[in-house]
Design a protein around this motif. Structure first.
Motif, short mmCIF file in Angstrom:
data_model
loop_
_atom_site.label_atom_id
_atom_site.label_comp_id
_atom_site.label_asym_id
_atom_site.label_seq_id
_atom_site.Cartn_x
_atom_site.Cartn_y
_atom_site.Cartn_z
N VAL A 164 101.81 12.21 42.97
CA VAL A 164 102.65 11.77 44.08
C VAL A 164 104.08 11.61 43.57
O VAL A 164 104.33 10.89 42.61
CB VAL A 164 102.15 10.42 44.64
N GLY A 165 105.02 12.30 44.24
CA GLY A 165 106.41 12.21 43.82
C GLY A 165 107.38 12.53 44.94
O GLY A 165 106.98 13.02 46.00
N ASP A 166 108.66 12.29 44.67
CA ASP A 166 109.68 12.40 45.71
C ASP A 166 110.63 13.57 45.54
O ASP A 166 111.47 13.81 46.41
CB ASP A 166 110.53 11.13 45.72
N SER A 167 110.54 14.30 44.43
CA SER A 167 111.57 15.29 44.12
C SER A 167 110.98 16.67 43.84
O SER A 167 109.76 16.82 43.65
CB SER A 167 112.37 14.84 42.90
N LEU A 168 111.86 17.65 43.75
CA LEU A 168 111.41 18.99 43.37
C LEU A 168 110.95 19.03 41.92
O LEU A 168 110.09 19.84 41.57
CB LEU A 168 112.52 20.01 43.62
N VAL A 169 111.50 18.16 41.09
CA VAL A 169 110.98 18.03 39.72
C VAL A 169 109.51 17.65 39.76
O VAL A 169 108.68 18.20 39.02
CB VAL A 169 111.79 16.98 38.93
N ASP A 170 109.16 16.74 40.66
CA ASP A 170 107.76 16.33 40.79
C ASP A 170 106.90 17.46 41.34
O ASP A 170 105.77 17.68 40.89
CB ASP A 170 107.65 15.10 41.70
N ALA A 171 107.42 18.17 42.33
CA ALA A 171 106.68 19.30 42.89
C ALA A 171 106.41 20.36 41.83
O ALA A 171 105.30 20.91 41.73
CB ALA A 171 107.45 19.91 44.06
N LYS A 172 107.42 20.64 41.01
CA LYS A 172 107.27 21.62 39.93
C LYS A 172 106.30 21.12 38.86
O LYS A 172 105.54 21.90 38.29
CB LYS A 172 108.63 21.91 39.30
N THR A 173 106.33 19.82 38.60
CA THR A 173 105.41 19.23 37.62
C THR A 173 103.97 19.41 38.05
O THR A 173 103.11 19.84 37.27
CB THR A 173 105.72 17.73 37.43
N ALA A 174 103.69 19.07 39.30
CA ALA A 174 102.33 19.21 39.81
C ALA A 174 101.89 20.66 39.82
O ALA A 174 100.76 20.99 39.42
CB ALA A 174 102.25 18.63 41.23
N GLN A 175 102.78 21.54 40.24
CA GLN A 175 102.45 22.96 40.28
C GLN A 175 102.17 23.48 38.87
O GLN A 175 101.19 24.20 38.65
CB GLN A 175 103.61 23.74 40.91
N GLY A 176 103.02 23.13 37.93
CA GLY A 176 102.83 23.59 36.56
C GLY A 176 101.58 23.03 35.90
O GLY A 176 100.95 23.71 35.08
#
Length: 217
Positions: A164-176
């Motif tokens: 769960v996150g608020d930023s594109l950094v978080d989205a990229k982290t989950a995807q990676g």
């Protein structure tokens, strides 16, 4: 139902903006550099300190970055905890998550000890089972190392983890990392910006994860 819920901290569980701004500009001024406008600093929240320094100054000297980090930490040790507030309903949400027998973790670009201080200040240490701070990994987010460390700690599969996150950094982290992702809109990233990344849901706040409907995730 997911066995482990991993949360980003800044703009996901709480807001440290005031302390971050004070610490960044203290560090820049100590280095005889111009203070950065608050609106520019806000957009860097969630990045590593090295990345923040480069974005705000256009400079990439590793020695300067280390100096910046030292000054930042000096000021942050004074002001960060008292200038961090949790979003409404977060503590109650974490209590509900724990009551379901799930494990909870924070993966953040903040220092590990800082998260522990913040949790202690809000009497929430018992609600987070593991913390991965920036000093606990070789590479910060969006590198998936922190998420994978949590996976190993709890002995679960990637399918058992929700990030769960608020930023594109978080989205990229989950995807990676190969885990499911829920975006929240308590940060500076708008819903449209998440569209190019895989996600299960976009929520107004992480507190909504405590609702009966979201508890089934």
């Amino acid at each position: 139902m997911k066995k482990v819920m991993i949360f980003d901290f800044d703009y996901t569980l709480g807001d440290s903006t005031k302390g971050i701004i004070a610490s960044i500009n203290f560090a820049l001024e100590k280095m005889n550099l111009k203070p950065a406008p608050e609106d520019r600093i806000v957009k860097t929240v969630g990045l590593s300190l090295e990345e923040i320094y480069e974005v705000l100054t256009g400079r990439s000297d590793s020695g300067e970055m280390e100096t910046f980090k030292q000054y930042f930490r000096e000021k942050a040790d004074e002001v960060m905890v008292n200038n961090t507030k949790l979003y409404g309903g977060i503590k109650e949400m974490l209590e509900q998550v724990h009551s379901k027998g799930r494990k909870t973790a924070i993966v953040t670009t903040k220092y590990h000890y800082r998260i522990k201080q913040i949790l202690a200040a809000h009497q929430m240490e018992h609600l987070i089972d593991s913390i991965i701070g920036v000093e606990d990994v070789k590479k910060p987010k969006p590198d998936p190392e922190g998420v994978w460390n949590i996976k190993e700690q709890f002995g679960v599969s990637l399918e058992d983890i929700l990030y769960v996150g608020d930023s594109l950094v978080d989205a990229k982290t989950a995807q990676g990392a190969g885990v499911d992702f829920i975006a929240v809109l308590t940060g500076t990233t708008v819903a449209e910006d998440f569209q190019e990344y895989p996600y299960l849901k976009i929520l107004n706040s992480a507190a909504e994860l405590g609702s009966q409907k979201e508890a089934m995730l």
